[in-house]
Enzyme design. Structure first.
Site, PDB file in Angstrom:
ATOM      1  N   ASP A  23      36.765   0.502  52.178  1.00 21.81           N
ATOM      2  CA  ASP A  23      36.363  -0.084  53.450  1.00 21.81           C
ATOM      3  C   ASP A  23      35.556  -1.325  53.092  1.00 21.81           C
ATOM      4  O   ASP A  23      34.443  -1.227  52.560  1.00 21.81           O
ATOM      5  CB  ASP A  23      35.510   0.905  54.249  1.00 21.81           C
ATOM      6  CG  ASP A  23      35.133   0.374  55.620  1.00 21.81           C
ATOM      7  OD1 ASP A  23      35.291  -0.837  55.855  1.00 21.81           O
ATOM      8  OD2 ASP A  23      34.675   1.168  56.460  1.00 21.81           O
TER       9      ASP A  23
ATOM     10  N   SER B  49      43.066 -18.191  57.984  1.00 22.27           N
ATOM     11  CA  SER B  49      43.937 -18.363  59.147  1.00 22.27           C
ATOM     12  C   SER B  49      43.949 -19.844  59.468  1.00 22.27           C
ATOM     13  O   SER B  49      43.040 -20.586  59.049  1.00 22.27           O
ATOM     14  CB  SER B  49      43.374 -17.582  60.338  1.00 22.27           C
ATOM     15  OG  SER B  49      43.944 -17.993  61.557  1.00 22.27           O
TER      16      SER B  49
ATOM     17  N   TYR C 164      36.167 -14.910  66.185  1.00 21.41           N
ATOM     18  CA  TYR C 164      37.136 -14.881  65.085  1.00 21.41           C
ATOM     19  C   TYR C 164      37.142 -16.212  64.340  1.00 21.41           C
ATOM     20  O   TYR C 164      36.980 -16.247  63.106  1.00 21.41           O
ATOM     21  CB  TYR C 164      38.525 -14.572  65.649  1.00 21.41           C
ATOM     22  CG  TYR C 164      39.630 -14.600  64.628  1.00 21.41           C
ATOM     23  CD1 TYR C 164      39.794 -13.556  63.718  1.00 21.41           C
ATOM     24  CD2 TYR C 164      40.528 -15.661  64.562  1.00 21.41           C
ATOM     25  CE1 TYR C 164      40.811 -13.582  62.780  1.00 21.41           C
ATOM     26  CE2 TYR C 164      41.545 -15.689  63.631  1.00 21.41           C
ATOM     27  CZ  TYR C 164      41.683 -14.643  62.738  1.00 21.41           C
ATOM     28  OH  TYR C 164      42.695 -14.677  61.805  1.00 21.41           O
TER      29      TYR C 164
ATOM     30  N   LYS D 178      36.002 -17.200  60.476  1.00 25.08           N
ATOM     31  CA  LYS D 178      36.964 -17.811  59.557  1.00 25.08           C
ATOM     32  C   LYS D 178      36.497 -19.192  59.100  1.00 25.08           C
ATOM     33  O   LYS D 178      36.672 -19.572  57.939  1.00 25.08           O
ATOM     34  CB  LYS D 178      38.347 -17.897  60.216  1.00 25.08           C
ATOM     35  CG  LYS D 178      38.996 -16.539  60.473  1.00 25.08           C
ATOM     36  CD  LYS D 178      39.303 -15.801  59.173  1.00 25.08           C
ATOM     37  CE  LYS D 178      40.150 -14.563  59.417  1.00 25.08           C
ATOM     38  NZ  LYS D 178      40.499 -13.856  58.167  1.00 25.08           N
TER      39      LYS D 178
END
Length: 273
Positions: free
Chosen positions: A59, A138, A151, A155
């Site tokens: 994890d 991304s 998000y 990133k």
């Protein structure tokens, strides 16, 4: 001596296919996933390709467990030559809709976890004078997008960290880079956190979801993205920033050449109607 690769987030999608692809190229791959009870597809893909994987539980937000894993892999295989930080989590929601718990979760998974693993493998790579660290970010690590506040924020953060580290690490023979996919067909979208009630943002969010649904309907395959990741991981001519498709390159270029920020804002405004 066989290179040893450690990859996170291999239960499905890009992580799964990258693990298999690197094993096909002759690397010893340690493939990690949060729950080894979900490793059936990974094992089946490895068997179909005729390769062996060392599958272990991790994890990524458990930093103590990550340290134990790196120690165990180093003890069992002697060294770690390649780290691919692939595990990630999506989130849909704009600032007013986002509880701080979700913002922290995005930072934990998409920023702090890769940073922690990078710190853990760096000493061994530095001492040996060689190594490569790639973080799957991304296009959202270069282009801020509506309803992706948390998000994209995470990133952007991890890309900034890795870009800052890259020029220092290379002095010790360690190459650091990022991989930027655009839309990829995987379970990533199904696992995205999203608000149950968007309130006054409902029509804007609906327009964004409709646009995103269309993008993922024409998404790059996870297998194709994995080949691009494996190519970057094994390339003789290393580059800090790699996109997994021409569309991802075009998308990222919108931001990287946008000195005042207006190009990106003009590009994304129509996404919300």
């Amino acid at each position: 001596m066989t290179d040893v690769a450690l990859i996170t987030g291999t239960s499905s999608g890009m992580g799964l296919f990258t693990a298999v692809e690197l094993a096909k190229r002759g690397l010893q791959v340690v493939a990690t996933l949060r729950d080894t009870g979900r490793s059936d597809r990974l094992r089946a893909a490895a068997a179909a390709a005729g390769v062996d994987l060392d599958i272990r539980a991790l994890d990524v937000v458990d930093h103590a467990a990550a340290a134990e894993l790196v120690d165990a892999v180093t003890r069992d295989h002697g060294h770690i030559d390649l780290l691919i930080n692939n595990a990630g989590q999506g989130n849909v929601g704009t600032a007013e809709l986002l509880p701080m718990s979700q913002i922290r979760s995005q930072l934990e998974v998409n920023y702090l976890a890769p940073v922690n693993l990078t710190k853990l493998v760096l000493p061994g790579m530095r001492e040996r004078g060689r190594g490569r660290i790639l973080t799957v970010t991304s296009v959202g690590g270069a282009v801020g997008q509506p309803f992706a506040d948390a998000y994209c924020g995470a990133k952007f953060a991890v890309e900034g960290f890795m870009q800052s580290l890259a020029v220092v690490a290379e002095r010790f023979g360690v190459q650091v880079g990022v991989i930027e996919p655009a839309a990829v067909a995987s379970e990533f979208v199904a696992n995205v956190e999203r608000p149950s009630d968007a309130g006054p943002y409902t029509p804007l969010l609906a327009a964004y979801i409709a646009r995103s649904t269309g993008a993922f309907a024409n998404a790059q395959s996870a297998e194709s993205a994995a080949v691009a990741i494996a190519d970057a991981a094994t390339a003789q001519d290393f580059r800090f920033r790699t996109q997994t498709s021409p569309s991802a390159t075009a998308f990222v270029s919108t931001s990287l050449a946008d000195a005042d920020g207006e190009r990106v804002l003009g590009f994304t405004r129509p996404w919300i109607g």
